[in-house]
Design a protein around this motif. Structure first.
Motif, mmCIF file in Angstrom:
data_model
loop_
_atom_site.group_PDB
_atom_site.id
_atom_site.type_symbol
_atom_site.label_atom_id
_atom_site.label_comp_id
_atom_site.label_asym_id
_atom_site.label_seq_id
_atom_site.Cartn_x
_atom_site.Cartn_y
_atom_site.Cartn_z
ATOM 1 N N ALA A 103 -1.991 7.542 -16.121
ATOM 2 C CA ALA A 103 -2.937 7.683 -15.008
ATOM 3 C C ALA A 103 -3.916 6.521 -14.943
ATOM 4 N N THR A 104 -4.106 5.829 -16.056
ATOM 5 C CA THR A 104 -4.965 4.646 -16.063
ATOM 6 C C THR A 104 -4.265 3.446 -15.444
ATOM 7 N N VAL A 105 -2.958 3.363 -15.643
ATOM 8 C CA VAL A 105 -2.212 2.162 -15.246
ATOM 9 C C VAL A 105 -1.474 2.307 -13.921
ATOM 10 N N GLU A 106 -0.743 3.402 -13.743
ATOM 11 C CA GLU A 106 0.190 3.503 -12.613
ATOM 12 C C GLU A 106 -0.463 3.520 -11.229
ATOM 13 N N PRO A 107 -1.611 4.180 -11.039
ATOM 14 C CA PRO A 107 -2.218 4.122 -9.697
ATOM 15 C C PRO A 107 -2.550 2.695 -9.262
ATOM 16 N N THR A 108 -2.989 1.865 -10.198
ATOM 17 C CA THR A 108 -3.300 0.468 -9.878
ATOM 18 C C THR A 108 -2.038 -0.283 -9.467
ATOM 19 N N LEU A 109 -0.924 -0.027 -10.158
ATOM 20 C CA LEU A 109 0.326 -0.691 -9.813
ATOM 21 C C LEU A 109 0.828 -0.246 -8.440
ATOM 22 N N LEU A 168 3.522 -0.627 -19.333
ATOM 23 C CA LEU A 168 3.947 0.653 -18.780
ATOM 24 C C LEU A 168 5.397 0.948 -19.155
ATOM 25 N N ARG A 169 6.239 -0.068 -19.142
ATOM 26 C CA ARG A 169 7.637 0.159 -19.533
ATOM 27 C C ARG A 169 7.710 0.654 -20.971
ATOM 28 N N SER A 170 6.844 0.125 -21.831
ATOM 29 C CA SER A 170 6.798 0.593 -23.223
ATOM 30 C C SER A 170 6.368 2.059 -23.280
ATOM 31 N N VAL A 171 5.378 2.410 -22.461
ATOM 32 C CA VAL A 171 4.903 3.796 -22.421
ATOM 33 C C VAL A 171 6.004 4.711 -21.900
ATOM 34 N N LEU A 172 6.666 4.298 -20.800
ATOM 35 C CA LEU A 172 7.707 5.134 -20.208
ATOM 36 C C LEU A 172 8.863 5.349 -21.186
ATOM 37 N N ALA A 173 9.097 4.377 -22.069
ATOM 38 C CA ALA A 173 10.158 4.525 -23.071
ATOM 39 C C ALA A 173 9.814 5.621 -24.079
ATOM 40 N N LEU A 174 8.527 5.960 -24.191
ATOM 41 C CA LEU A 174 8.092 6.980 -25.144
ATOM 42 C C LEU A 174 8.127 8.386 -24.565
ATOM 43 N N VAL A 175 8.241 8.505 -23.232
ATOM 44 C CA VAL A 175 7.998 9.806 -22.613
ATOM 45 C C VAL A 175 9.270 10.551 -22.222
ATOM 46 N N GLY A 176 10.402 10.167 -22.814
ATOM 47 C CA GLY A 176 11.636 10.858 -22.466
ATOM 48 C C GLY A 176 11.559 12.353 -22.692
ATOM 49 N N GLU A 177 11.078 12.769 -23.876
ATOM 50 C CA GLU A 177 11.023 14.193 -24.199
ATOM 51 C C GLU A 177 9.982 14.900 -23.336
ATOM 52 N N GLU A 178 8.848 14.244 -23.132
ATOM 53 C CA GLU A 178 7.800 14.825 -22.275
ATOM 54 C C GLU A 178 8.316 15.023 -20.858
ATOM 55 N N ALA A 208 -2.855 0.959 0.615
ATOM 56 C CA ALA A 208 -3.108 0.812 -0.811
ATOM 57 C C ALA A 208 -3.943 1.959 -1.372
ATOM 58 N N ALA A 209 -4.974 2.367 -0.622
ATOM 59 C CA ALA A 209 -5.847 3.438 -1.107
ATOM 60 C C ALA A 209 -5.081 4.738 -1.267
ATOM 61 N N ALA A 210 -4.226 5.054 -0.294
ATOM 62 C CA ALA A 210 -3.441 6.285 -0.375
ATOM 63 C C ALA A 210 -2.425 6.218 -1.510
ATOM 64 N N ALA A 211 -1.796 5.053 -1.698
ATOM 65 C CA ALA A 211 -0.817 4.900 -2.786
ATOM 66 C C ALA A 211 -1.485 5.163 -4.127
ATOM 67 N N ARG A 212 -2.695 4.625 -4.282
ATOM 68 C CA ARG A 212 -3.426 4.832 -5.531
ATOM 69 C C ARG A 212 -3.810 6.302 -5.706
ATOM 70 N N GLU A 213 -4.354 6.889 -4.666
ATOM 71 C CA GLU A 213 -4.864 8.263 -4.745
ATOM 72 C C GLU A 213 -3.734 9.264 -5.004
ATOM 73 N N ILE A 214 -2.610 9.111 -4.306
ATOM 74 C CA ILE A 214 -1.501 10.052 -4.454
ATOM 75 C C ILE A 214 -0.863 9.917 -5.832
ATOM 76 N N THR A 215 -0.723 8.679 -6.311
ATOM 77 C CA THR A 215 -0.149 8.469 -7.644
ATOM 78 C C THR A 215 -1.037 9.084 -8.713
ATOM 79 N N LEU A 216 -2.342 8.888 -8.600
ATOM 80 C CA LEU A 216 -3.267 9.473 -9.568
ATOM 81 C C LEU A 216 -3.181 10.996 -9.546
ATOM 82 N N LYS A 217 -3.177 11.584 -8.354
ATOM 83 C CA LYS A 217 -3.101 13.044 -8.232
ATOM 84 C C LYS A 217 -1.780 13.567 -8.806
#
Length: 232
Positions: A103-109, A168-178, A208-217
């Protein structure tokens, strides 16, 4: 062009199924390292590109772990058999930390991609959402989880910040089970498809604002739902 892409999809999909069978049967036991790429390509009769895409999918859904410079290893398979509430109770802190980091990284991307997307990237995201929807309708959980991971990976890989994307790719590699557990929560697949479609719409409209807001939510809601499910 479409026919070629479809044929390629069939190749790596078949490869995913083949490797899954080898893992589920015990031919490739937990903790074991997969054969070298060249040997696997020869054994399965596929290209290196198709093999790498299949391994990326299996990594996304927690079947294997790709370790840079070391190889690809079979993970322990326990999530599918354990009750969801127990799994989330046992892993609640890890799940919260992973969601918080995402949630810290993906909304910005997503915000950045909305301002600089290309038609090719928008089409890739649109194809991904359509595939996830079709997989959900067919009850194909493997493909639902894989397309969910790929949606977020496409955003990370095209948002113009290589360092953040690599993180983020490193993080996503960790979240398979989650990811496997979270998408098994009641109603979560349908909700995820709808929210991915909304993120795609915001990006394609260059909002951009909507992309950030929806991703965060999208990420905060998933974390909250997982927490509530574990506590109930």
């Amino acid at each position: 062009m479409g026919g070629v892409a479809h044929e390629s999809d069939q190749v790596w999909s078949a490869t995913v199924d083949h490797l899954r069978t080898m893992i589920d049967s015990g031919e490739l036991p937990p903790g074991s390292r997969l054969p070298a790429e060249r040997a696997l390509c020869e054994q399965l009769g596929i290209s290196r590109g198709s093999l790498r895409q299949a391994l990326r999918v299996l990594d996304s859904i927690g079947y294997v772990q790709i370790r840079a410079g070391s190889g690809t290893y079979v993970r322990e398979q326990g999530t599918a058999e354990s009750p969801l509430s127990s799994w989330f109770s046992e892993h609640e802190q890890l799940v919260e930390k992973l969601f918080d980091l995402r949630a810290t990284v993906e909304p910005t991307l997503a915000e950045r991609l909305a301002t600089q997307h290309t038609p090719r990237v928008v089409q890739r995201l649109a194809d991904n959402v359509a595939e996830m929807e079709a997989a959900a309708a067919a009850g194909d959980m493997l493909r639902v989880i894989a397309t969910d991971a790929e949606f977020h990976r496409v955003i990370a890989g095209n948002a113009g910040n290589d360092d953040v994307a690599d993180l983020l790719r490193s993080v996503l590699a960790l979240v398979g089970e989650e990811r496997r557990a979270a998408l098994r929560l009641p109603g979560q697949i349908r909700k995820a498809v709808a929210e991915h479609r909304a993120i795609l719409d915001a990006i394609s409209r260059s909002d951009a604002a909507a992309a950030r807001e929806i991703t965060l939510k999208h990420l905060v809601d998933a974390k909250t739902y997982a927490h509530d499910y574990a506590s109930s």
